[in-house]
Design an enzyme around this catalytic site. Structure first.
Site, PDB file in Angstrom:
ATOM      1  N   ASN A   1      45.488 -33.500 -70.543  1.00 31.69           N
ATOM      2  CA  ASN A   1      46.490 -32.959 -69.627  1.00 31.69           C
ATOM      3  C   ASN A   1      47.818 -33.669 -69.882  1.00 31.69           C
ATOM      4  O   ASN A   1      47.933 -34.875 -69.633  1.00 31.69           O
ATOM      5  CB  ASN A   1      46.034 -33.166 -68.186  1.00 31.69           C
ATOM      6  CG  ASN A   1      47.002 -32.590 -67.170  1.00 31.69           C
ATOM      7  OD1 ASN A   1      48.060 -32.052 -67.530  1.00 31.69           O
ATOM      8  ND2 ASN A   1      46.667 -32.692 -65.905  1.00 31.69           N
TER       9      ASN A   1
ATOM     10  N   TYR B   1      60.425 -23.833 -62.209  1.00 29.53           N
ATOM     11  CA  TYR B   1      60.398 -23.517 -63.636  1.00 29.53           C
ATOM     12  C   TYR B   1      61.800 -23.587 -64.239  1.00 29.53           C
ATOM     13  O   TYR B   1      61.996 -24.156 -65.317  1.00 29.53           O
ATOM     14  CB  TYR B   1      59.795 -22.127 -63.817  1.00 29.53           C
ATOM     15  CG  TYR B   1      59.615 -21.669 -65.239  1.00 29.53           C
ATOM     16  CD1 TYR B   1      58.618 -22.209 -66.047  1.00 29.53           C
ATOM     17  CD2 TYR B   1      60.431 -20.671 -65.773  1.00 29.53           C
ATOM     18  CE1 TYR B   1      58.429 -21.764 -67.347  1.00 29.53           C
ATOM     19  CE2 TYR B   1      60.250 -20.222 -67.072  1.00 29.53           C
ATOM     20  CZ  TYR B   1      59.255 -20.774 -67.855  1.00 29.53           C
ATOM     21  OH  TYR B   1      59.079 -20.336 -69.144  1.00 29.53           O
TER      22      TYR B   1
ATOM     23  N   ALA C   1      48.108 -25.350 -77.065  1.00 29.48           N
ATOM     24  CA  ALA C   1      47.891 -24.554 -78.278  1.00 29.48           C
ATOM     25  C   ALA C   1      46.598 -23.748 -78.239  1.00 29.48           C
ATOM     26  O   ALA C   1      46.197 -23.187 -79.246  1.00 29.48           O
ATOM     27  CB  ALA C   1      47.875 -25.476 -79.500  1.00 29.48           C
ATOM     28  N   SER C   2      45.961 -23.667 -77.082  1.00 25.65           N
ATOM     29  CA  SER C   2      44.683 -22.960 -77.029  1.00 25.65           C
ATOM     30  C   SER C   2      44.843 -21.462 -76.792  1.00 25.65           C
ATOM     31  O   SER C   2      43.867 -20.713 -76.888  1.00 25.65           O
ATOM     32  CB  SER C   2      43.793 -23.565 -75.937  1.00 25.65           C
ATOM     33  OG  SER C   2      44.369 -23.384 -74.656  1.00 25.65           O
TER      34      SER C   2
ATOM     35  N   SER D   1      63.555 -21.842 -71.769  1.00 23.60           N
ATOM     36  CA  SER D   1      63.499 -20.464 -71.298  1.00 23.60           C
ATOM     37  C   SER D   1      64.892 -20.028 -70.872  1.00 23.60           C
ATOM     38  O   SER D   1      65.745 -20.862 -70.551  1.00 23.60           O
ATOM     39  CB  SER D   1      62.531 -20.366 -70.107  1.00 23.60           C
ATOM     40  OG  SER D   1      62.647 -19.127 -69.461  1.00 23.60           O
TER      41      SER D   1
ATOM     42  N   LYS E   1      62.967 -26.193 -67.183  1.00 24.84           N
ATOM     43  CA  LYS E   1      63.454 -25.715 -68.470  1.00 24.84           C
ATOM     44  C   LYS E   1      64.908 -26.113 -68.712  1.00 24.84           C
ATOM     45  O   LYS E   1      65.321 -26.308 -69.861  1.00 24.84           O
ATOM     46  CB  LYS E   1      63.281 -24.204 -68.566  1.00 24.84           C
ATOM     47  CG  LYS E   1      61.821 -23.749 -68.622  1.00 24.84           C
ATOM     48  CD  LYS E   1      61.057 -24.441 -69.743  1.00 24.84           C
ATOM     49  CE  LYS E   1      59.699 -23.805 -69.997  1.00 24.84           C
ATOM     50  NZ  LYS E   1      58.936 -24.518 -71.056  1.00 24.84           N
TER      51      LYS E   1
ATOM     52  N   ALA F   1      64.381 -25.315 -63.156  1.00 22.01           N
ATOM     53  CA  ALA F   1      64.831 -26.709 -63.199  1.00 22.01           C
ATOM     54  C   ALA F   1      64.168 -27.456 -64.348  1.00 22.01           C
ATOM     55  O   ALA F   1      64.824 -28.242 -65.060  1.00 22.01           O
ATOM     56  CB  ALA F   1      64.514 -27.388 -61.868  1.00 22.01           C
TER      57      ALA F   1
END
Length: 392
Positions: free
Chosen positions: A177, A268, A128-129, A255, A272, A270
């Protein structure tokens, strides 16, 4: 008109409630170093105080959102006088705070609603940064949530926290993290110690390590799976004990790469796609606990997508071709507005859904459906396969 004496205890109390625990507001030495004779009753304190006075006089109202302009600080031992004036029927109330000499200290507007005081909900937002996560955090802060802002970089996290507070919201930062299960456990412990239950979990944290499959390294594969997919699991599993008693909402970011695939993004895609299976499974699993879970496939210009979009713009410009409509994306704020409205819906059946959000265009995706079924064995199936286009 309501008159209130500013005391050290009151400043500490409201600083603790709102999370505005900057040393200048609660530590005498920090205030003196800044040039004040005592800790000052600043922005968040004054907003919390004004709301508490208003709600004491209007117990059937609850405050949906508010904004206040702060003109000058107050210190211990002075008085603040609050007055209220309806400015849009019963839906908005103007508030003015003055000192004993009649000098205006702060002005603002509350959006109020009938129906009794509703407790603030807590939303934990990972990643959220910046980008979409930041926009969602600001949106929920405006909507009256207590926002737990997660990210990897403390400076960015606390910039978002401060922005929420300056706009009249309540927020706290939590650096962790999400790919590290022990760090997630500690983060959830800290959030719940601060706010109690967690009502909303939004797993937005993400990263990219793009490369075609034959060239991709094991660390590049694992890094993306760890943040997107494993991170979602770690967060959900650890939040559930603090959400199940009262119900809540879980939102995961997927996505179109997970829905349709994307060349050069096998890790990415896989990850999502795994998010989709998680949403469809947990929608059924968590329904009895009144926990909804949905996924959003956002298309927005962010720090993560900007390099890809700029590369494609240059590529197509050199060919004198327009940028494909797929890459003409909206803004992060469009996604945030959708999230805010989604969380307002009270339909218990609004779960297990996948929504695409690209600017003002909203898409509802559905689970994969069978498109070719043949009874008769493999031979008949491949005969039908050869003629599939003729039947379409």
């Amino acid at each position: 008109m309501m008159r209130k004496l500013i005391t050290a205890a009151a400043i500490t109390e409201y600083a603790d409630i709102t999370g505005d625990q900057a040393p200048i507001h609660i530590q005498a030495e920090a205030a003196r170093q800044a040039g004040y004779q005592a800790p000052i009753a600043h922005g968040m304190y004054l907003m919390g105080l004004a709301q508490s006075i208003y709600l004491a006089e209007h117990p059937t109202h609850w405050i949906q959102s508010y904004s206040m302009k702060f003109h000058r600080p107050l210190v211990q031992g002075t008085w603040a006088c609050f007055s209220y004036e309806a400015c849009n029927g019963e839906f908005q109330v103007k508030v003015t705070a003055e000192d004993e000499d009649g000098e205006v200290i702060a002005t603002g507007v509350f959006s109020v609603k009938e129906g009794g005081i509703v407790p603030m909900r807590t939303a934990l937002i990972t990643g959220a940064s910046r980008g979409i996560g930041r926009s969602i955090a600001l949106e929920l802060g405006r909507n009256g949530y207590r926002v737990a802002v997660n990210g990897l970089h403390e400076e960015r996290i606390y910039a978002v926290v401060e922005e929420i507070r300056q706009r009249g919201g309540v927020a706290e930062g939590f650096c962790a993290n999400v790919a590290d299960p022990s760090a997630v456990s500690k983060m959830v412990e800290m959030v719940t110690a601060r706010y109690g239950a967690i009502d909303v979990l939004i797993h937005n944290a993400g990263n990219l390590q793009d490369r075609k499959c034959g060239l991709m390294t094991d660390p590049e594969w694992n890094s993306v799976l760890d943040v997107h997919l494993n991170g979602a699991f770690y967060c959900i599993q650890r939040v559930l004990p603090f959400m199940a008693p009262q119900g809540g909402d879980i939102l995961l970011m997927t996505s179109t790469a997970g829905l349709k695939g994307s060349v050069g993004q096998v890790n990415y895609s896989a990850a999502k796609a795994g998010i989709l299976g998680m949403v469809w499974t947990l929608a059924a699993e968590l329904r009895r606990d009144r926990i909804r879970i949905n996924a959003i496939a956002p298309a927005a210009l962010t720090d993560m997508t900007r390099p890809v979009i700029e590369y494609l713009k240059d590529k197509h410009a050199k060919r004198n071709e327009p940028l494909p409509a797929f890459w003409q994306v909206g803004e992060a704020d469009d996604v945030a507005r959708f999230v805010g409205l989604l969380l307002e819906q009270e339909d218990p059946d609004l779960t297990g859904e996948v929504f695409g959000v690209n600017g003002s265009q909203i898409t509802r995706w559905q689970k994969p459906l069978p498109v070719l079924t043949v009874n008769g064995g493999a031979e008949d199936f491949f005969t039908a396969w050869k003629h599939r286009e003729e039947k379409q």
